[in-house]
Design an enzyme around this catalytic site. Structure first.
Site, PDB file in Angstrom:
ATOM      1  N   TYR B 104       9.108   3.494 -13.266  1.00  0.00           N
ATOM      2  CA  TYR B 104       9.478   4.542 -12.314  1.00  0.00           C
ATOM      3  C   TYR B 104      10.529   5.453 -12.919  1.00  0.00           C
ATOM      4  CZ  TYR B 104       7.202   2.036  -8.448  1.00  0.00           C
ATOM      5  OH  TYR B 104       6.304   1.434  -7.615  1.00  0.00           O
ATOM      6  N   ARG B 153       3.371  -6.619 -10.370  1.00  0.00           N
ATOM      7  CA  ARG B 153       2.786  -5.875  -9.257  1.00  0.00           C
ATOM      8  C   ARG B 153       1.501  -5.199  -9.721  1.00  0.00           C
ATOM      9  NH1 ARG B 153       4.522  -3.614  -4.866  1.00  0.00           N
ATOM     10  NH2 ARG B 153       2.536  -4.485  -4.264  1.00  0.00           N
ATOM     11  N   HIS B 156      -0.255   0.552  -8.096  1.00  0.00           N
ATOM     12  CA  HIS B 156      -0.227   1.052  -6.712  1.00  0.00           C
ATOM     13  C   HIS B 156       0.504   2.376  -6.627  1.00  0.00           C
ATOM     14  CE1 HIS B 156       3.564  -1.184  -7.169  1.00  0.00           C
ATOM     15  NE2 HIS B 156       4.071  -0.311  -6.311  1.00  0.00           N
ATOM     16  N   HIS B 158       2.801   4.401  -3.711  1.00  0.00           N
ATOM     17  CA  HIS B 158       3.459   4.324  -2.404  1.00  0.00           C
ATOM     18  C   HIS B 158       3.118   5.573  -1.591  1.00  0.00           C
ATOM     19  CE1 HIS B 158       6.209   0.943  -3.418  1.00  0.00           C
ATOM     20  NE2 HIS B 158       6.106   1.423  -4.651  1.00  0.00           N
TER      21      HIS B 158
END
Lengths: 179, 234
Positions: B104, B153, B156, B158
């Protein structure tokens, strides 16, 4: 009919959509510049079941304008991130009383929604204003057990500064609301 | 003034529990008491208007200053409806995600994977009159996390949505079909019953693909709906 999409946690990195200026609903270059009403600060600390601060929460508010209207053009929405001490802080207008069920009246209130890592879905509560004469007639507060009602009452620290701490879990747990 | 039509109760199995032992971070953060159920008042039935200049759309995450991000370019599109199948126009759809290597653009993300100067990983779309949204991005990478033991994870994106009533506010995650990490992910698996989890997985959609340019995924989103139509209630 299709059921609503499942909620998922906002996770620890939601700040990518944090725009700190949104915490000031009255900012000069924002949608409410010059809006009439009493300027207030709504702030508080969010803690968890151990009493530890929650430093990574997304906090949103939704409220009516100073006359209790949602359709006046006042943009009653704000968002802020809790800081390292778990504190959120909004600058806004004190809302007016809002129409309630059955031609009743709701005391002035601000919805607070909290999203965070460790919350699979957001939780919502309301901040009411301690001392308001209309609290006794509020149809939502009336549904909250008397002993826990204080968790929804912001207290005035000094003129225009209102504080409502939020406890996610445990002793003094905030009452969360579901429509 | 007539009272707002109430929202439907949450359908059993359609939403995750707040107390989810398989996801450690819920332990001290989930309320112990059940929420107090309140009527749908004007407060819950109203919502902010985001179709204004203060919330300008940003729908192409795949370039920064004209320079292309690394990774597999994707188009993600879908329709936002309520539980009654009605489109939700003017809904604000916010997205954020990791880059192609699973990192991120966020100061607290310390994953040892490269940042991409051409990928910031956040976007905003306002749905059109039919409830449609669409943006261009890069397929995010999987990334490690502690829960508290080491895990990964699944890929994906969000999603955050605001509808026409504040009670519809939703934050969720979109997953990719066939991701082998899904079956070991506590957050995905905790998202509700099998049907609820299935709806969190996007569908590869040939109609959204652009030849020689981008893959396309469809992710439709359903917000809470009212218990009765205005007509039934009249």
């Amino acid at each position: 009919m299709t059921d609503a999409t499942a909620s998922q946690t906002a996770g620890p990195f939601w700040h990518m959509i944090d725009f700190p200026e949104w915490a000031d609903l009255l900012r000069a270059d924002g949608p409410n510049a010059g809006a009439a009403g009493e300027r207030i600060i709504l702030t508080g600390r969010i803690t968890d079941g151990d009493g530890a601060v929650v430093p990574d929460a997304m906090v949103e508010i939704w409220q009516a304008d100073a006359d209790g209207r949602y359709d006046s053009g006042f943009h009653g929405f704000g968002r802020c991130a809790t800081d390292g001490d778990g504190v959120y802080r909004f600058v806004t207008l004190k809302p007016g009383a809002v129409p309630g069920p059955g031609n009743g009246t709701q005391a002035p209130h601000i919805v607070i929604a909290i999203f965070a890592r460790g919350l699979m879905a957001g939780v919502m509560t309301r901040a009411y204003f301690s001392g308001d004469a209309r609290l006794g007639d509020d149809p939502v507060l009336a549904l909250v057990p008397q002993a826990r009602r204080a968790t929804l009452l912001a207290r005035q620290q000094k003129s225009g500064l209102w504080r409502l701490d939020i406890r996610l879990q445990g002793e003094g747990e905030t009452v969360f609301l579901a429509a | 003034m007539s009272d707002p039509i109430p929202y439907r109760p949450i359908a059993a199995g359609s939403q995750p529990p707040l107390d989810l032992p398989s996801y450690r971070s819920t332990g001290k953060r989930h309320p112990m008491a059940a929420p107090v159920h309140i009527p749908t008042t004007l407060t819950e039935a109203s919502a902010p208007n985001f179709a204004t200049p203060w919330y300008a759309p940003h729908t192409n995450l795949s370039v920064v200053d004209g320079k292309a991000a690394m990774g597999e370019r994707i188009i993600v599109a879908g329709r936002v409806t309520d539980e009654n199948g009605r489109p939700v126009p003017n809904a604000m759809v916010e997205v954020w995600q990791a880059n192609a290597s699973g990192r991120y653009h966020h100061a607290r993300d310390q994953h040892d994977a490269p940042l991409d100067p051409n990928f910031l990983g956040r976007g905003r779309v306002i749905t059109d009159a039919e409830g449609q949204y669409r943006f261009t991005s890069i397929r995010p990478g999987a990334y490690p996390w502690r829960n508290p033991g080491p895990g990964w994870r699944p890929q994906h994106i969000h999603f955050g949505l605001h509808g026409t009533g504040f009670a519809q506010r939703l934050i969720t995650q979109m997953y990719f079909p066939g991701d082998p990490l899904l079956v070991m992910d506590a957050v995905f698996l905790g998202g509700g019953d099998e049907a609820a989890r299935e709806r969190l997985v996007a569908v590869l959609d040939p109609e959204l693909m652009q030849p020689d340019w981008a893959l396309g995924y469809r992710f439709d989103i359903v917000l809470r709906g009212r218990a009765a139509t205005p007509f039934e209630n009249a």
